[in-house]
Design an enzyme around this catalytic site. Structure first.
Site, PDB file in Angstrom:
ATOM      1  N   ASP A   1      -1.623   5.874  -4.879  1.00 27.26           N
ATOM      2  CA  ASP A   1      -2.156   5.239  -3.870  1.00 27.26           C
ATOM      3  C   ASP A   1      -2.889   3.383  -4.854  1.00 27.26           C
ATOM      4  O   ASP A   1      -3.825   3.074  -4.952  1.00 27.26           O
ATOM      5  CB  ASP A   1      -2.903   5.381  -2.895  1.00 27.26           C
ATOM      6  CG  ASP A   1      -3.710   4.894  -2.011  1.00 27.26           C
ATOM      7  OD1 ASP A   1      -3.597   3.575  -1.389  1.00 27.26           O
ATOM      8  OD2 ASP A   1      -4.474   4.598  -1.264  1.00 27.26           O
TER       9      ASP A   1
ATOM     10  N   ASP B   1       1.112  -1.363   0.137  1.00 22.58           N
ATOM     11  CA  ASP B   1      -0.013  -0.064   0.043  1.00 22.58           C
ATOM     12  C   ASP B   1       0.361   1.085  -0.262  1.00 22.58           C
ATOM     13  O   ASP B   1       1.368   1.718   0.761  1.00 22.58           O
ATOM     14  CB  ASP B   1      -0.807  -0.048   1.102  1.00 22.58           C
ATOM     15  CG  ASP B   1      -1.980   0.936   1.260  1.00 22.58           C
ATOM     16  OD1 ASP B   1      -2.272   1.974   0.123  1.00 22.58           O
ATOM     17  OD2 ASP B   1      -2.391   1.435   2.125  1.00 22.58           O
TER      18      ASP B   1
END
Length: 400
Positions: A289, A103
């Site tokens: 992201d 992430d």
């Protein structure tokens, strides 16, 4: 021999020169630490949302989730319900393997601990420190808040490796969760491996991917994601230390990051049809992201973009939905003066029901937070070079 100085010992000096020369040769011949280039596959799994929509349980879950959000008071910056791309890490000696989200929108590594008492830990791989000969305990606790709950526990230090890559850290600090929120239940993941900067780490430690940079041939990593495939298939790849020339075009455009927190930068505008979202005169802020499945943006902007492509909001599915056979215009992101279009093939997403998901969602960003999150909808069209050392991101079109 002249003067009052000590007489020169030519033989001794020659011996010294020979010794120094030998040391220099040994130093030159000694192998340097090998720099690595490794490729880590990402697996495309069925997300929690996909599974619940398919089983007909999503509507009830949404009601409970929205109720919890209102009572928690936290902003919805991270929501892993839609997450579909996971990879593997190993922790401990011998290795214990965990499925995690890699992430770039967070900066902490945590996994469930054997001591976890939450029902959400059921069925997940849990870390057992008693099985690791290299484990060290650390005093202190940690808590991470999400829009729908939190994870909390204590910290430890152990060997952490990216599975099957040879990339390892002997002493990496990480979180051991003894409680995780219910929204992680039935998720096809064990934990999170944050890849952003230390400044946003709840544990205040350098994330593994940043700490591993000196081991790489080039101190960067290249991310490719694909829309092709169904559950439990290869869905992408992270190339550590070099460029992914197999799945990404060689023509890469770089632009600077604006904050050493997230991978954040300024974005000029987002346009489709007759509408452009541009924020203030100076543009708007966005973060790259990999841990967010869709593109998230200001509520009114997302509604206007949805109107332009024919998507309508469904309270039942908590998403904008669109005709699966529609072929609307490209949605064009302009970043530092260059256009990056996303085609309908990557923003119309199969849902398992009559209509498809629209790959954009509304978000209410808190004060000082980025206004846009460019998640996997954007990544599937554009490969990303993450360069935390030179403090920049590079984009090139995906070829598959």
């Amino acid at each position: 021999h002249l003067g009052t100085g000590r007489p020169r010992n030519i033989v001794s000096e020659m011996k010294l020169l020979l010794v120094l020369a030998a040391v220099a040769v040994v130093a030159l011949c000694r192998p340097q630490q090998e720099k690595k280039v490794v490729k880590m596959p990402l697996t495309r799994v069925e997300s929690k949302k996909e599974k619940m929509v398919r089983e007909g349980t999503w509507a009830d879950y949404v009601k409970t989730k929205n109720k919890n959000m209102k009572s928690s008071g936290h902003q919805m910056l991270k929501d892993y319900d839609d997450m579909v791309y996971v990879g593997r890490i190993d922790i401990g000696t011998p290795a214990q393997t965990f499925e995690v989200i890699f992430d770039t929108g967070s900066a902490d590594l945590w996994i469930p601990d054997k001591s976890c008492t939450s029902t959400a830990c059921s069925g997940k791989n849990e870390f057992d420190s008693s099985r690791s000969s290299s484990y060290q305990s650390v005093s202190g606790s940690w808590t991470i808040h999400y829009g729908t709950g939190s994870a909390r526990g204590f910290e430890g230090v152990d060997e952490v490796c990216f599975s099957d890559t040879g990339l390892c850290l002997n002493q990496q600090r990480f979180g051991q969760a003894n409680h995780i929120a219910s929204f992680f239940a039935d998720q096809p993941i064990d934990g999170i491996c944050g890849m952003a900067f230390k400044a946003i780490s709840q544990e205040r430690v350098t994330p593994p991917v940043i700490a591993l940079m000196p081991q790489l041939d080039n101190e960067m990593f290249h991310v490719w994601m694909t829309a092709v495939g169904v559950a439990e298939t290869t869905g992408g790849q992270i190339t550590f230390g070099d460029y992914d020339t197999e799945h990404c075009e060689a023509d890469i455009t770089y632009f600077p990051l604006s904050s050493e927190t997230y991978y954040e930068y300024t974005m000029d505008k987002v346009c489709v049809g007759s509408y452009c979202a541009s924020g203030t005169l100076g543009g708007t802020t966005a973060i790259s992201d990999t841990g967010t499945t869709l593109v998230a943006g200001p509520t009114q902007d997302i509604k206007n973009i949805a109107d332009q492509v024919g998507a309508t909001f469904s309270s039942l599915y908590e998403s904008y939905m669109i005709d699966c056979n529609a072929k609307p215009d490209d949605i064009v992101f302009t970043i530092h003066g260059k256009d990056y279009p996303v085609t309908y093939k990557n923003y119309i997403i199969p849902s398992g029901v009559a209509k498809c998901y629209f790959g954009f969602m509304p978000m209410s960003a808190g004060l000082g937070m980025p206004k846009w999150i460019l998640g996997d909808t954007f990544h599937k069209e554009w490969c990303h070079v993450y360069d935390p050392i030179k403090f920049q991101i590079g984009l090139s079109r995906a070829t598959e």
